[in-house]
Design a protein around this motif. Structure first.
Motif, PDB file in Angstrom:
ATOM      1  N   GLU A  59       0.877  -1.168   0.000  1.00  0.00           N
ATOM      2  CA  GLU A  59       0.000   0.000   0.000  1.00  0.00           C
ATOM      3  C   GLU A  59       0.913   1.216   0.000  1.00  0.00           C
ATOM      4  O   GLU A  59       1.999   1.179   0.565  1.00  0.00           O
ATOM      5  CB  GLU A  59      -0.866   0.018   1.261  1.00  0.00           C
ATOM      6  CG  GLU A  59      -1.808  -1.154   1.383  1.00  0.00           C
ATOM      7  CD  GLU A  59      -2.491  -1.182   2.738  1.00  0.00           C
ATOM      8  OE1 GLU A  59      -2.781  -0.109   3.297  1.00  0.00           O
ATOM      9  OE2 GLU A  59      -2.703  -2.286   3.248  1.00  0.00           O
ATOM     10  N   SER A  60       0.448   2.299  -0.600  1.00  0.00           N
ATOM     11  CA  SER A  60       1.264   3.504  -0.709  1.00  0.00           C
ATOM     12  C   SER A  60       0.791   4.586   0.246  1.00  0.00           C
ATOM     13  O   SER A  60      -0.408   4.869   0.324  1.00  0.00           O
ATOM     14  CB  SER A  60       1.217   4.034  -2.142  1.00  0.00           C
ATOM     15  OG  SER A  60       1.853   5.289  -2.233  1.00  0.00           O
ATOM     16  N   GLY A  61       1.741   5.223   0.925  1.00  0.00           N
ATOM     17  CA  GLY A  61       1.427   6.371   1.780  1.00  0.00           C
ATOM     18  C   GLY A  61       0.899   7.549   0.989  1.00  0.00           C
ATOM     19  O   GLY A  61       0.310   8.467   1.554  1.00  0.00           O
ATOM     20  N   GLY A 110      -3.778  -6.944   6.716  1.00  0.00           N
ATOM     21  CA  GLY A 110      -5.139  -6.837   7.225  1.00  0.00           C
ATOM     22  C   GLY A 110      -5.230  -6.411   8.681  1.00  0.00           C
ATOM     23  O   GLY A 110      -6.312  -6.409   9.259  1.00  0.00           O
ATOM     24  N   LEU A 111      -4.105  -6.036   9.266  1.00  0.00           N
ATOM     25  CA  LEU A 111      -4.088  -5.617  10.667  1.00  0.00           C
ATOM     26  C   LEU A 111      -4.044  -4.097  10.771  1.00  0.00           C
ATOM     27  O   LEU A 111      -3.372  -3.434   9.980  1.00  0.00           O
ATOM     28  CB  LEU A 111      -2.868  -6.199  11.390  1.00  0.00           C
ATOM     29  CG  LEU A 111      -2.786  -7.713  11.456  1.00  0.00           C
ATOM     30  CD1 LEU A 111      -1.449  -8.154  12.025  1.00  0.00           C
ATOM     31  CD2 LEU A 111      -3.932  -8.267  12.294  1.00  0.00           C
ATOM     32  N   LEU A 144      -1.796  -4.168  16.082  1.00  0.00           N
ATOM     33  CA  LEU A 144      -0.369  -4.431  16.254  1.00  0.00           C
ATOM     34  C   LEU A 144       0.110  -3.925  17.610  1.00  0.00           C
ATOM     35  O   LEU A 144       0.878  -4.599  18.305  1.00  0.00           O
ATOM     36  CB  LEU A 144       0.440  -3.781  15.130  1.00  0.00           C
ATOM     37  CG  LEU A 144       0.235  -4.381  13.740  1.00  0.00           C
ATOM     38  CD1 LEU A 144       0.771  -3.448  12.665  1.00  0.00           C
ATOM     39  CD2 LEU A 144       0.878  -5.752  13.640  1.00  0.00           C
ATOM     40  N   GLN A 145      -0.354  -2.742  18.010  1.00  0.00           N
ATOM     41  CA  GLN A 145       0.023  -2.178  19.298  1.00  0.00           C
ATOM     42  C   GLN A 145      -0.480  -3.044  20.449  1.00  0.00           C
ATOM     43  O   GLN A 145       0.111  -3.048  21.520  1.00  0.00           O
ATOM     44  CB  GLN A 145      -0.535  -0.764  19.442  1.00  0.00           C
ATOM     45  CG  GLN A 145       0.092   0.239  18.528  1.00  0.00           C
ATOM     46  CD  GLN A 145      -0.658   1.552  18.491  1.00  0.00           C
ATOM     47  OE1 GLN A 145      -1.859   1.616  18.801  1.00  0.00           O
ATOM     48  NE2 GLN A 145       0.028   2.612  18.119  1.00  0.00           N
ATOM     49  N   PRO A 183       1.340 -10.313  12.593  1.00  0.00           N
ATOM     50  CA  PRO A 183       1.007 -10.668  11.204  1.00  0.00           C
ATOM     51  C   PRO A 183       1.366 -12.120  10.936  1.00  0.00           C
ATOM     52  O   PRO A 183       2.130 -12.733  11.682  1.00  0.00           O
ATOM     53  CB  PRO A 183       1.861  -9.713  10.382  1.00  0.00           C
ATOM     54  CG  PRO A 183       2.960  -9.271  11.266  1.00  0.00           C
ATOM     55  CD  PRO A 183       2.448  -9.384  12.679  1.00  0.00           C
ATOM     56  N   PRO A 184       0.837 -12.691   9.852  1.00  0.00           N
ATOM     57  CA  PRO A 184       1.152 -14.087   9.514  1.00  0.00           C
ATOM     58  C   PRO A 184       2.665 -14.296   9.405  1.00  0.00           C
ATOM     59  O   PRO A 184       3.383 -13.414   8.940  1.00  0.00           O
ATOM     60  CB  PRO A 184       0.490 -14.293   8.153  1.00  0.00           C
ATOM     61  CG  PRO A 184      -0.394 -13.121   7.933  1.00  0.00           C
ATOM     62  CD  PRO A 184       0.005 -12.036   8.857  1.00  0.00           C
ATOM     63  N   GLY A 185       3.101 -15.447   9.839  1.00  0.00           N
ATOM     64  CA  GLY A 185       4.524 -15.776   9.747  1.00  0.00           C
ATOM     65  C   GLY A 185       5.341 -15.321  10.943  1.00  0.00           C
ATOM     66  O   GLY A 185       6.541 -15.554  10.993  1.00  0.00           O
TER      67      GLY A 185
END
Length: 183
Positions: free
Chosen positions: A147-149, A167-168, A173-174, A179-181
Motif C-alpha cells: 500500500e502507498s502512503g 489486514g491488521l 499491532l500495538q 502478522p502471519p509468519g
C-alpha cells in the motif's frame, strides 16, 4: 419466578460490565508502548517484496534506493522530534509505536538519478519512457502487495512510504496481534 428474573437481569448486567471493561481496555485506553513487543527487523515477506520491488524497478530502467525499513521505537521518536524539538523538517506524524515501520511492515524509497544520487523528484523520468518514474515504482509496489502512503486520506501523505499491513490495524499491532509468519 421473581428471583429467576432478577438473576437473569444481574447476569446481563454483569456481562455488560465485563464487555464494557474489555472495550475500554482495547479501544479507549492507549496501549502501553513501554511493554510493546516489536520485531528487530523487516517481516520476511516484506523483505522479500522489497527485493522484488527493487529488481522489477531496475528491469524497468528505474534504479531505486530503499531509504528505510524497520525502525525501532527510539528511532521513530527521534524522527518524530525532527522539526519539532530538534532541527530539521517535519517528516512524520507518527511517534514511536505508531508507525508500521516499528512492526517491520514498511519501507521507504527514493529514486536514483543518472549519477546514483538519491532523489525524491516525483516528476523525474530517468528511463525516458514518458511516464514519471515515481508513479511507475508505486504501481509496481501495489502490484506486488504494498500500500502507498501517497494514497492516505487527510493532509499528510507520505509519498516514499510503502507498507504491508496483512489486514491488521496499527491498534491491533500495538495490542500484540502478529502478522502471519510471526510468532
Amino acid at each position: 419466578m421473581v428471583a429467576a428474573k432478577y438473576a437473569r437481569i444481574l447476569l446481563l448486567l454483569f456481562t455488560a460490565i465485563l464487555l464494557a471493561a474489555w472495550l475500554f481496555k482495547y479501544y479507549v485506553l492507549p496501549p502501553d508502548l513501554d511493554e510493546l513487543e516489536v520485531p528487530d527487523g523487516l517481516h520476511p515477506i516484506v523483505a522479500e517484496k522489497r527485493d522484488e520491488l527493487t529488481g522489477r524497478a531496475a528491469r524497468a530502467g528505474i534504479p531505486i534506493l530503499i531509504t528505510a525499513g524497520f525502525r525501532s521505537i527510539d528511532e521513530q521518536n527521534q524522527l518524530y522530534n525532527q522539526g519539532r524539538t530538534t532541527p530539521g523538517k517535519v517528516v512524520t506524524n507518527a511517534k514511536g509505536g505508531e508507525s508500521f515501520h516499528n512492526f517491520g511492515l514498511a519501507i521507504d524509497f527514493a529514486l536514483l538519478d543518472k549519477n546514483g544520487e538519491a532523489i525524491w523528484d516525483m516528476e523525474y523520468d530517468g528511463n525516458r519512457n514518458g511516464r514519471k518514474d515515481w508513479d511507475e515504482v508505486v504501481e509496481i509496489a501495489k502490484e506486488i502487495g504494498f500500500e502507498s502512503g501517497a494514497d492516505w486520506e487527510g493532509e499528510f501523505k507520505d509519498y516514499p512510504h510503502l507498507q504491508m499491513d496483512f489486514g491488521l490495524t496499527l491498534r491491533e499491532l500495538q495490542r500484540g496481534k502478529k502478522p502471519p509468519g510471526i510468532e
